[in-house]
Design a protein around this motif. Structure first.
Motif, mmCIF file in Angstrom:
data_model
loop_
_atom_site.group_PDB
_atom_site.id
_atom_site.type_symbol
_atom_site.label_atom_id
_atom_site.label_comp_id
_atom_site.label_asym_id
_atom_site.label_seq_id
_atom_site.Cartn_x
_atom_site.Cartn_y
_atom_site.Cartn_z
ATOM 1 N N LEU A 224 0.106 -1.910 10.525
ATOM 2 C CA LEU A 224 -0.382 -2.210 9.177
ATOM 3 C C LEU A 224 -0.550 -0.883 8.437
ATOM 4 C CD1 LEU A 224 -3.091 -4.788 10.308
ATOM 5 C CD2 LEU A 224 -0.763 -5.300 9.552
ATOM 6 N N GLU A 226 -0.944 -0.251 4.877
ATOM 7 C CA GLU A 226 -1.302 -0.283 3.461
ATOM 8 C C GLU A 226 -2.337 0.762 3.042
ATOM 9 O OE1 GLU A 226 -2.276 -4.177 2.005
ATOM 10 O OE2 GLU A 226 -0.692 -5.132 3.180
ATOM 11 N N TRP A 257 -7.235 -8.344 6.852
ATOM 12 C CA TRP A 257 -5.852 -8.620 7.223
ATOM 13 C C TRP A 257 -5.732 -9.976 7.909
ATOM 14 C CZ3 TRP A 257 -2.619 -4.450 6.056
ATOM 15 C CH2 TRP A 257 -3.251 -3.223 5.857
ATOM 16 N N ARG A 262 0.763 -10.577 8.728
ATOM 17 C CA ARG A 262 0.906 -9.123 8.870
ATOM 18 C C ARG A 262 0.735 -8.391 7.538
ATOM 19 N NH1 ARG A 262 5.249 -8.000 13.708
ATOM 20 N NH2 ARG A 262 4.557 -9.708 15.053
ATOM 21 N N ARG A 263 -0.234 -8.854 6.759
ATOM 22 C CA ARG A 263 -0.517 -8.210 5.479
ATOM 23 C C ARG A 263 -1.986 -8.410 5.137
ATOM 24 N NH1 ARG A 263 -1.000 -11.917 1.420
ATOM 25 N NH2 ARG A 263 -0.370 -14.056 1.933
ATOM 26 N N SER A 264 -2.475 -7.625 4.190
ATOM 27 C CA SER A 264 -3.857 -7.781 3.758
ATOM 28 C C SER A 264 -3.979 -8.978 2.818
ATOM 29 C CB SER A 264 -4.343 -6.514 3.058
ATOM 30 O OG SER A 264 -3.615 -6.274 1.877
#
Length: 348
Positions: A224, A226, A257, A262-264
């Protein structure tokens, strides 16, 4: 005893996760650590006690109850001159003598203590170098530790290219994994369920990486990216189930998350200044973060719950720069250690 303990934790977890008023606002104790800056804090789950490691390599036990407040036990950890205590864990907390305390220093060494439940009975019972290639440094996260639930395994990392998994029962290193980070590991935790369990690292390069604890592959299962800045903390978000994580960077940015995507899914800017500490309640939807002279509390929807800037009292002074934070595992109680050596305890 173990069945009773599990039932008690489950009962408290249900109460906290469904509580309509999740906040911490009132100072209940102010502990003066005699000029020694706290570096790590751990609550005892069943007694009004907090363990403190500090910059002078002292480990102390403080009572913060209504009738008694003060230091009940204190010892000097025999780490080398020029090294720092950076990690503190409490194991077997149901033991009447406070169980086993693991304290880690930034030269990669972990030492184990018993007997903190009685003054004068504190005993050093062992120690070993968990991260052999780690060198002490006056800055940075130092040695970072995390216990893998009830598996008897200790995760250890820091300014080293490897994450090590120690089997405490067999007293050996069971696994050595490349971190795949371009900087030191700054946070370690674990998450998942019986079907998929992960070892989770946060690093100085701003990435959060998840390693499948059952896979033979040494590559991260999920990365991750970001944040893009030094990770202050990362924890599982148990109040939302096994598939969510929360992480915070020193820019003051906190992200939640969803590992399935697989993202916020949520981003909050909780500080304008550099964020120095973060703590997440294991059951209540509450995250505490610290910066220079301020502690902010948010719920996991991103809403600000409370801010703490001053100590209570007629001449309440501004709190010092926050060095470390801890949330009680079963209650809404917060401990904050500042660089002015003051440890503040807050409750509902």
């Amino acid at each position: 005893r173990r069945g009773v303990e599990i039932a008690r934790r489950n009962s408290m977890a249900r109460k906290l996760s469904t509580s309509p008023n999740v906040t911490i606002a009132h100072q209940v104790a102010l502990l003066d650590n005699a000029g020694r800056t706290p570096t790590a804090l751990v609550f005892h789950p069943h007694a009004p006690l907090v363990l403190v490691a500090d910059a002078t390599s002292t480990i102390s036990l403080w009572h913060y109850g209504d009738q008694i407040t003060g230091c009940t036990s204190s010892v000097r950890n025999p780490n080398a001159i020029g090294t720092r205590l950076t990690s503190l864990l409490l194991l077997n907390e149901s033991d009447p003598h406070l169980g086993l305390i693991l304290v880690g220093s930034d030269d990669g060494i972990v030492r184990a203590w018993r007997g903190f439940g009685q003054r004068g009975e504190e005993t050093l019972v062992g120690g070993w170098k968990t991260v052999p290639d780690m060198r002490p440094s006056p800055r940075g996260p130092g040695l970072v530790l995390h216990m893998l639930g009830n598996q008897g395994r200790l995760l250890a990392g820091g300014d080293s290219p490897f994450l090590r998994v120690w089997d405490l029962q067999r007293e050996r290193c069971a696994q050595t994994l490349p971190t795949h980070a371009s900087g030191a590991l700054t946070a370690i935790t674990s998450c998942g369920d019986m079907n998929k369990a992960y070892m989770v690292t946060g690093a100085a390069d701003g990435a959060v990486r998840l390693f499948d604890s059952r896979a033979s592959n040494q590559e991260p299962a999920i990365t991750l990216n970001e944040h893009g800045s030094f990770i202050v903390g990362v924890e599982p978000l148990l109040s939302r189930g096994p598939h969510q994580l929360i992480s915070g960077a020193n820019t003051g940015e906190v992200k939640i998350w969803d590992l399935r995507g697989r993202r916020s899914v949520t981003t909050m800017q909780v500080h304008k200044e550099r964020m120095s500490a973060m703590a997440v309640h294991p059951y209540a939807p509450l995250v505490a973060t610290g910066s220079d002279g301020i502690i902010n509390l948010h719920n996991i929807s991103g809403e600000a719950v409370h801010s703490i800037k001053y100590h209570d009292g007629f001449l309440g002074q501004r709190i010092g720069p926050v060095r470390c934070l801890a949330l009680h595992p079963l209650k809404l109680v917060l401990a904050a250690g500042a660089t002015d050596s003051i440890i503040s305890i807050y409750s509902q």
